[in-house]
Design an enzyme around this catalytic site. Structure first.
Site, mmCIF file in Angstrom:
data_model
loop_
_atom_site.group_PDB
_atom_site.id
_atom_site.type_symbol
_atom_site.label_atom_id
_atom_site.label_comp_id
_atom_site.label_asym_id
_atom_site.label_seq_id
_atom_site.Cartn_x
_atom_site.Cartn_y
_atom_site.Cartn_z
ATOM 1 N N ASP A 1 -5.694 36.257 11.852
ATOM 2 C CA ASP A 1 -6.299 34.912 12.771
ATOM 3 C C ASP A 1 -6.011 33.639 12.100
ATOM 4 O O ASP A 1 -6.884 32.706 12.371
ATOM 5 C CB ASP A 1 -8.066 35.137 12.596
ATOM 6 C CG ASP A 1 -8.457 36.521 13.170
ATOM 7 O OD1 ASP A 1 -7.973 37.097 13.828
ATOM 8 O OD2 ASP A 1 -9.622 36.918 12.631
ATOM 9 N N GLN A 2 -4.967 33.465 11.472
ATOM 10 C CA GLN A 2 -4.456 32.444 11.040
ATOM 11 C C GLN A 2 -3.320 31.708 11.626
ATOM 12 O O GLN A 2 -2.791 30.664 11.410
ATOM 13 C CB GLN A 2 -4.261 32.599 9.403
ATOM 14 C CG GLN A 2 -5.574 32.945 8.647
ATOM 15 C CD GLN A 2 -6.852 31.715 8.671
ATOM 16 O OE1 GLN A 2 -6.438 30.681 8.601
ATOM 17 N NE2 GLN A 2 -7.961 32.323 8.661
#
Lengths: 286, 286, 286, 286
Positions: free
Chosen positions: B230-231
């Site tokens: 999710d980065q």
């Protein structure tokens, strides 16, 4: 906004069985006309919330009578409630520092009679916004906050709020953190604007954080202040689209637009008695 | 979308002095017509980015000649670049699990000729979406992922992607985490949809997190997949307003709408060669 | 969406004095629990509208008893009302021509159980969408509309709608104009999607009109069909931003996204019994 | 907003072959650095538009030299162009009547240094806004418009605009219609805000029209003023959602928010030299 005299009742309780019937019957039996009614049952907590507005034009009870009636109903149904009358305008103090945009928006909305309340004071730790307050004929109070002297400043602020019989404090980009003690005295009565779509980018310099993360939307969040920074119940949020072309200054500029809109919207909702708090969330009867 | 034959050049470099002049002169001198040009200088990193599209109808160089010319320019200006031709349609594999909405949106966009690429495979760890792929005449491959057997499944996936000469992998609510090894092989070529406005609510069950925090907007984020969950660089985001009335199921339903729109938009931008990555951010030439 | 058995009452009347009390008392006295209640008083017309939902789990009246009770209340308060039960799923026919996007959205929403109704037929003047309907296991009926033979086609359509006991007709980019006779038979029961933000760009080719006028937003409008083209009560609208870069094809593509969202939203609202019509406007209890 | 000295060139022409190369070569050969470039080819009219910004820090030509160079290029390519320097701040007069919200927004944006221009005058047919202008230290001119005396008033306005060397006139809810003669003297240099999403609800009382039609969105439109009322090229538009609950006063209040945002946005775009007019449409280089 109608100028007719009205009562607004905000209610929370655990069990609603018969409550709607009892309340509407109370209004009807005494000659009132229900103008607006809204309700919400929260599955997670089992709580029930209601907002009821009725016309007092031909209501047969006076305020003392209404109080007595609601006290009885409140005991029967174990209600928590708040009753207000449309001729009681809540008194609002705005805390600000140097940036003027949120303050202007509140002052102008007030002048345009969009807010159901009175702006009775602008309180600031700087002198910069004195003329702004003055232009709108709102009293300005300079309460400096020297390093390490927050307690002394807050004592003066409390004094002012008491003298002015303030009901609601609005932090319009006020750049000081309030002490837990002050916050505890004003539960669900201090509204702050945070310049991000919380819970993204809590803390300082959210536009810098947003630029670093490369998000494609930025936002603003109005929330009640609690002891935990940026964690209070959210009242209103909005966002706008940004792109790689926007540098931090552009984000700040676009953000200003959001901040003032979202803060004024939240204040307006609160002054319309549309906001209830349940645990760390709000019910906003739109 | 025009069907004329065009070249699209995506460029990054450190110093742009003379670059725009050199590139436009290259196109002009050889009989090309610049159809679209966009550029961005990133103050923070000192990087310069450019997208240049030109018509090949009466261009005097063939592809070998263009290659030679760009190689020379690339060395002179120390460019990183990617050159594509509009008759080379990128080949796309969609990974999905059981939920169909994002997959449908991609398949329908493809059928309506809104995507400049070919959907060559739907790959799933379940059988549920086989008929959906089949309805749109896209080959379906069932690659089960048994507990503890991810490596084996990924070997089969890699084999498939190689056989099918896939250029882009789209995770359309694919409920498996890819290994760092697989991700490393596909830099900026795996697009995922996350069901929150990142960086809010990373990780699992973002709609439950959103309900618990009481936010007034929910969102979806399409991003390139990197080793850190999710980065990765964000390509597209959107949000919609919600209220206390929306329970988690309502958020999920409203979120579906966002997820498919945002994912398809990101895929479309990428296939139009409009997306460049700089550190952990994207430049999206809109 | 809860699966508990519920009754939903939609009411309009001229004078509401005592109505809310009478209705909530009716529900309470018979052991019901009010799950949702919303109301609206329209200043312009003096009309009052209400939506009331209650749980039937421990209600002491059966449907016959409820009918009797409401008949009495209806006479006392001169109500127009519509009562529905959550186990009665309205039957929906979708009319379409060749473009599939709105139809897909409805079919997928139906499959995902987002619609409180049954799609019982896709009716089309072309054969193109037969396999689409088939993929979702919804019966497809080809009713050609030959030039000058609308009456014959509509006779066949009416027959179908009667046979299938259809409650609601949805025009999902159906490219034929219905006769005033057919429209008159289905008051507030035909929903159409128009590809502009009405009342801008009535009539044909709204995206061409939008391009010619140089607007910066385009929109879509779902409305009930009345005898006057594009003039019926609006149920839902939405817009998106466009720029000079968007040619007519781009507008059409962006518009597709709006059309299907807005149409499905309107159908969902109607099937949830949230839409009332007052003169040429709707009350939508959101 | 950078404070570096820059030149901005806005160009239109019929044939762009070689133009981008020639212009970028002109900048490069003389030691300039292209900071921003954007272009648009309009299929419908065959026109080409370009915006080019370059840094003058180490440019080897002075302004006379730049003029000579552009004159030559202009003849070679049959260009229409406008050249501006970032140290030439356009001079803006705001016309207003009694409602203050749009004027406040412009004055505050100016004070916050968000506008690349100077507000040199507020001109009004009423006295009400004198203190508002004064608060922001902008000269106020009262030019009454007596019934049947528009010509006399406009003569005085023209005189003022000439004396103050005004470049742009902004109508911030100015409630008088300008004569075709005045409009003709200021082509693409008068910006008006109309309180609807044009072309819906042209003419007077658009919020009343919107309420009557029952739309679910309202909007605002900033456009250049032309001889035909409400028909000029649109620069910016935005909308917000409304419902049956909003009465005309609510629409007016929500609309205020839109009006000031959209007007200020349009003025900002124009002052950034991002707006070109082509026939009755704008190209807005965002």
């Amino acid at each position: 906004m109608s100028d007719a005299l009205r009562a607004t009742l905000l209610v929370s309780c655990r069990d609603r069985t018969g409550l709607v019937a009892a309340l509407s019957d109370f209004v009807f039996r005494n000659g009132g006309n229900i103008v607006d009614a809204d309700q919400h049952a929260e599955a997670e907590t089992g709580q029930f919330f209601m907002r009821l507005v009725w016309d007092l034009a031909s209501f047969r009870l006076d305020r003392r009578g209404i109080d007595a009636g609601l006290t009885a109903l409140g005991q029967a149904f174990e209600l928590t409630y708040e009753l207000t009358y449309s001729d009681q305008r809540p008194r609002v103090a705005v805390f600000a520092s140097k940036t003027p945009h949120c303050l202007y928006d509140l002052l102008l909305s007030h002048q345009l009679r969009e807010l159901r309340g009175e702006l009775v004071a602008v309180v600031s730790n700087h002198e910069d916004l004195r003329t702004t307050a003055g232009h709108f004929a709102v009293p300005f109070f300079h309460v400096p906050v020297e390093p390490g002297q927050r307690a002394r400043a807050e004592a003066r602020q409390q004094e002012l709020l008491a003298e002015l019989r303030v009901d609601l404090v609005v932090l319009a980009r006020y750049m000081q953190i309030l002490s837990p003690e002050l916050v505890a005295r004003w539960p669900s009565r201090i509204i702050n604007i945070h310049h991000s779509f919380l819970p993204a980018f809590v803390g300082a310099r959210p536009y810098h954080q947003a630029k670093a993360r490369g998000v494609k939307v930025i936002g603003a969040t109005a929330h009640f202040v609690t002891a935990e920074l940026d964690q209070g119940p959210i009242i209103a949020q909005d966002v706008c689209h940004v792109s790689h072309r926007d540098d931090v200054d552009d984000l700040i500029q676009k953000g200003r637009e959001l901040e003032r809109q979202v803060l004024t919207r939240a204040v307006r909702l609160h002054l319309d008695h549309r906001v209830l708090v349940s645990e760390n969330r709000t019910i906003v009867f739109g």
